[in-house]
Design a protein around this motif. Structure first.
Motif, mmCIF file in Angstrom:
data_model
loop_
_atom_site.group_PDB
_atom_site.id
_atom_site.type_symbol
_atom_site.label_atom_id
_atom_site.label_comp_id
_atom_site.label_asym_id
_atom_site.label_seq_id
_atom_site.Cartn_x
_atom_site.Cartn_y
_atom_site.Cartn_z
ATOM 1 N N ILE A 1 0.635 -1.190 -0.087
ATOM 2 C CA ILE A 1 -0.107 -0.020 -0.106
ATOM 3 C C ILE A 1 0.859 1.244 -0.077
ATOM 4 N N VAL A 2 1.828 1.249 0.690
ATOM 5 C CA VAL A 2 3.038 2.416 0.816
ATOM 6 C C VAL A 2 3.525 2.644 -0.449
ATOM 7 N N ILE A 3 4.078 1.594 -1.233
ATOM 8 C CA ILE A 3 4.482 1.612 -2.537
ATOM 9 C C ILE A 3 3.377 2.302 -3.342
ATOM 10 N N ALA A 4 2.153 1.770 -3.384
ATOM 11 C CA ALA A 4 1.029 2.218 -4.306
ATOM 12 C C ALA A 4 1.049 4.036 -4.125
ATOM 13 N N ARG A 5 1.027 4.193 -2.631
ATOM 14 C CA ARG A 5 0.828 5.717 -2.196
ATOM 15 C C ARG A 5 2.194 6.513 -3.134
ATOM 16 N N VAL A 6 3.287 5.941 -2.937
ATOM 17 C CA VAL A 6 4.464 6.701 -3.480
ATOM 18 C C VAL A 6 4.236 6.870 -4.969
ATOM 19 N N GLU A 7 3.674 5.728 -5.723
ATOM 20 C CA GLU A 7 3.533 5.939 -7.098
ATOM 21 C C GLU A 7 2.223 6.830 -7.215
ATOM 22 N N ALA A 8 1.308 6.874 -6.563
ATOM 23 C CA ALA A 8 0.259 7.862 -6.829
ATOM 24 C C ALA A 8 0.768 9.140 -6.508
ATOM 25 N N ASP A 9 1.570 9.394 -5.655
ATOM 26 C CA ASP A 9 2.393 10.746 -5.423
ATOM 27 C C ASP A 9 3.046 11.116 -6.669
ATOM 28 N N ARG A 10 3.977 10.306 -7.205
ATOM 29 C CA ARG A 10 4.652 10.625 -8.234
ATOM 30 C C ARG A 10 3.779 10.876 -9.469
ATOM 31 N N ALA A 11 2.714 10.278 -9.825
ATOM 32 C CA ALA A 11 1.789 10.287 -10.967
ATOM 33 C C ALA A 11 1.052 11.944 -10.526
ATOM 34 N N LEU A 12 0.590 12.100 -9.427
ATOM 35 C CA LEU A 12 0.324 13.438 -9.011
ATOM 36 C C LEU A 12 1.018 14.584 -9.446
ATOM 37 N N GLU A 13 2.500 14.572 -8.826
ATOM 38 C CA GLU A 13 3.458 15.432 -9.115
ATOM 39 C C GLU A 13 3.519 15.507 -10.595
#
Length: 127
Positions: free
Chosen positions: A36-48
């Motif tokens: 889940i944390v990995i998914a969060r990091v990926e989601a943050d990168r996509a938003l950025e």
């Protein structure tokens, strides 16, 4: 003759099985939390990336959707943390029972050892 497991260990065995069940669940859920944390990091990168592209006037991904993915990842982390907290609380709650079993086993060991010595001596005397 010799029994494989004394009956007075059954309570301790059951308590240890319960502990192992919780520890195994914690390990599984911690692995899920990592995902889940990995998914969060990926989601943050996509938003950025979407925000950066928009700021540069480039074709950007849907920022609202990217933000929603971040929010969902954050919520999933919260749920997983809550679950892990509950499991850890359950494990901590077992401590008094486990300690009681440790004390009970410690109290039985001297007599058990003496019984084993007597059984061995009797078998030895038979030849």
């Amino acid at each position: 003759m010799f029994s494989s497991r004394p009956a007075w260990l059954r309570g301790a065995d059951k308590a240890l099985e319960g502990r192992a069940k919780i520890v195994n669940a914690i390990e599984r859920e911690e692995a899920k939390l990592l995902e889940i944390v990995i998914a969060r990091v990926e989601a943050d990168r996509a938003l950025e990336e979407a925000q950066t592209a928009e700021a540069l006037g480039e074709t950007a991904a849907d920022i609202a959707r990217a933000q929603k993915n971040v929010d969902e990842a954050l919520a999933a982390i919260g749920r997983q943390a809550s679950l892990l907290g509950g499991l850890r609380s359950r494990l901590a709650g077992m401590a008094p029972d486990l300690e009681g079993h440790v004390r009970a086993v410690e109290a039985k060991i001297p007599a058990h050892i003496e019984g084993l010595r007597a059984d061995f001596a009797a078998e030895w005397a038979k030849g």
